[in-house]
Design an enzyme around this catalytic site. Structure first.
Site, PDB file in Angstrom:
ATOM      1  N   ASP A   1      14.238 -25.960 -54.374  1.00  0.00           N
ATOM      2  CA  ASP A   1      14.474 -26.382 -52.994  1.00  0.00           C
ATOM      3  C   ASP A   1      13.184 -26.897 -52.388  1.00  0.00           C
ATOM      4  OD1 ASP A   1      16.436 -25.860 -50.376  1.00  0.00           O
ATOM      5  OD2 ASP A   1      14.307 -25.643 -49.911  1.00  0.00           O
TER       6      ASP A   1
ATOM      7  N   TYR B   1       7.974 -31.132 -46.267  1.00  0.00           N
ATOM      8  CA  TYR B   1       7.025 -30.220 -46.906  1.00  0.00           C
ATOM      9  C   TYR B   1       5.853 -30.978 -47.526  1.00  0.00           C
ATOM     10  CZ  TYR B   1      10.952 -26.870 -46.780  1.00  0.00           C
ATOM     11  OH  TYR B   1      12.003 -26.071 -46.402  1.00  0.00           O
TER      12      TYR B   1
ATOM     13  N   LYS C   1      15.580 -32.298 -48.275  1.00  0.00           N
ATOM     14  CA  LYS C   1      16.093 -32.345 -46.908  1.00  0.00           C
ATOM     15  C   LYS C   1      15.600 -33.583 -46.175  1.00  0.00           C
ATOM     16  CE  LYS C   1      15.599 -27.336 -46.921  1.00  0.00           C
ATOM     17  NZ  LYS C   1      14.534 -27.274 -47.933  1.00  0.00           N
TER      18      LYS C   1
ATOM     19  N   HIS D   1      17.804 -31.541 -42.093  1.00  0.00           N
ATOM     20  CA  HIS D   1      16.842 -30.453 -41.934  1.00  0.00           C
ATOM     21  C   HIS D   1      16.922 -29.787 -40.565  1.00  0.00           C
ATOM     22  CE1 HIS D   1      12.634 -29.088 -43.522  1.00  0.00           C
ATOM     23  NE2 HIS D   1      13.291 -28.092 -42.972  1.00  0.00           N
TER      24      HIS D   1
END
Length: 286
Positions: free
Chosen positions: A43, A48, A73, A110
């Protein structure tokens, strides 16, 4: 590894490996170690900043693509170059390129902010064309989740939300089950808040089981049919977190953990105007 069956028949491992807050320069090694330990569910997210490192680890592993379940996401689209739907498709393609993949197993919105209805319409097209085997959302409270379901064709397969012993989301899970949405936990250990790893209830159960507090928390979530994606950069912890299928918590132990619920976030509330404004104004890389 146990799987859950999503509302479109896709099989999703109930335990995966998350890379939130792992620095980009450390991510490839961490993911390679996780794959070597036996994880097959990964994931990540565009926000990120480590999708490329995840992709490099996948490539280096030599594991067949069909044996992996990969989630990323979509960040809030601000339509700087065109429609939100067009920008959603472009963001998806960018994520695929960074990951080095031809398709995703799960693509999530997200945040429940901005024009996520246009994002969802674009994601429905990606799903219909087989580019995203399943689509879902993250951080959606029940009201927004139901509204999205009621006004669109495809029901989200997953809603990834803060879920841990101090914020258990039992009512949310009941509603999701009724609507065919799989609950997935982020922050299963609450990042150690409320002194989770030394909590007397969790520690007593761990001692009785001959397991660690982390293993007890993961087992508690799995017994509730909650998909969970713990993070670690330490191979020994990765292995420990996988070793949660050989024991069972009793009903009495499950009840003691249920009593820890405070029904409140330990991080932030997506209904707080200041947080909504901060998230809505955030751009990837800023």
């Amino acid at each position: 590894m146990n799987n859950v069956t999503l509302n479109n028949g896709v099989q999703m491992p109930i335990l995966g490996f998350g890379v939130f807050q792992i620095p980009e320069e450390e991510t490839q090694a961490a993911v390679e170690a996780a794959l070597a330990a036996g994880y097959r569910h990964l994931d990540t997210a565009a926000s990120y900043g480590n999708e490329a490192a995840v992709g490099a680890a996948i490539k280096a592993s030599g594991i067949a693509r069909e044996d992996l379940f990969v989630t990323t996401k979509l960040w809030i689209q601000h339509a700087p170059t065109g429609s939100v739907q067009d920008d959603t498709r472009r963001a998806f393609e960018d994520s695929l390129r960074r990951l080095g993949l031809d398709y995703l197993d799960l693509y999530l919105i997200h945040q429940p902010l901005g024009d996520y209805y246009s994002e969802w319409r674009a994601m429905q097209d990606l799903n219909r064309h087989g580019l995203a085997r399943a689509i879902g959302v993250s951080n959606f409270h029940p009201d927004r989740l139901v509204d999205l379901i009621d006004h669109n064709e495809i029901v989200p397969a997953v809603n990834q939300i803060e879920t841990h012993p101090f914020h258990q989301r039992a009512a949310d899970q009941t509603l999701m089950r009724e609507r065919g949405v799989q609950i997935e936990s982020w922050g299963p250990f609450a990042e150690g808040k409320n002194n989770l790893f030394r909590d007397p209830v969790l520690s007593a159960i761990a001692e009785a089981q001959g397991k660690s507090v982390a293993q007890v928390v993961l087992r508690w979530l799995i017994q509730r049919d909650v998909v969970v994606i713990p993070k670690s950069v330490r191979p020994e912890r990765m292995a420990e977190n996988l070793d949660v299928f050989g024991f069972t918590l009793s009903d009495e132990q499950m009840g003691r953990i249920a009593a820890l619920d405070t029904a409140a976030s330990l991080f932030f509330d997506h209904r707080d105007p200041a947080m909504v404004s901060w998230l809505g104004g955030r751009r990837i890389g800023s």
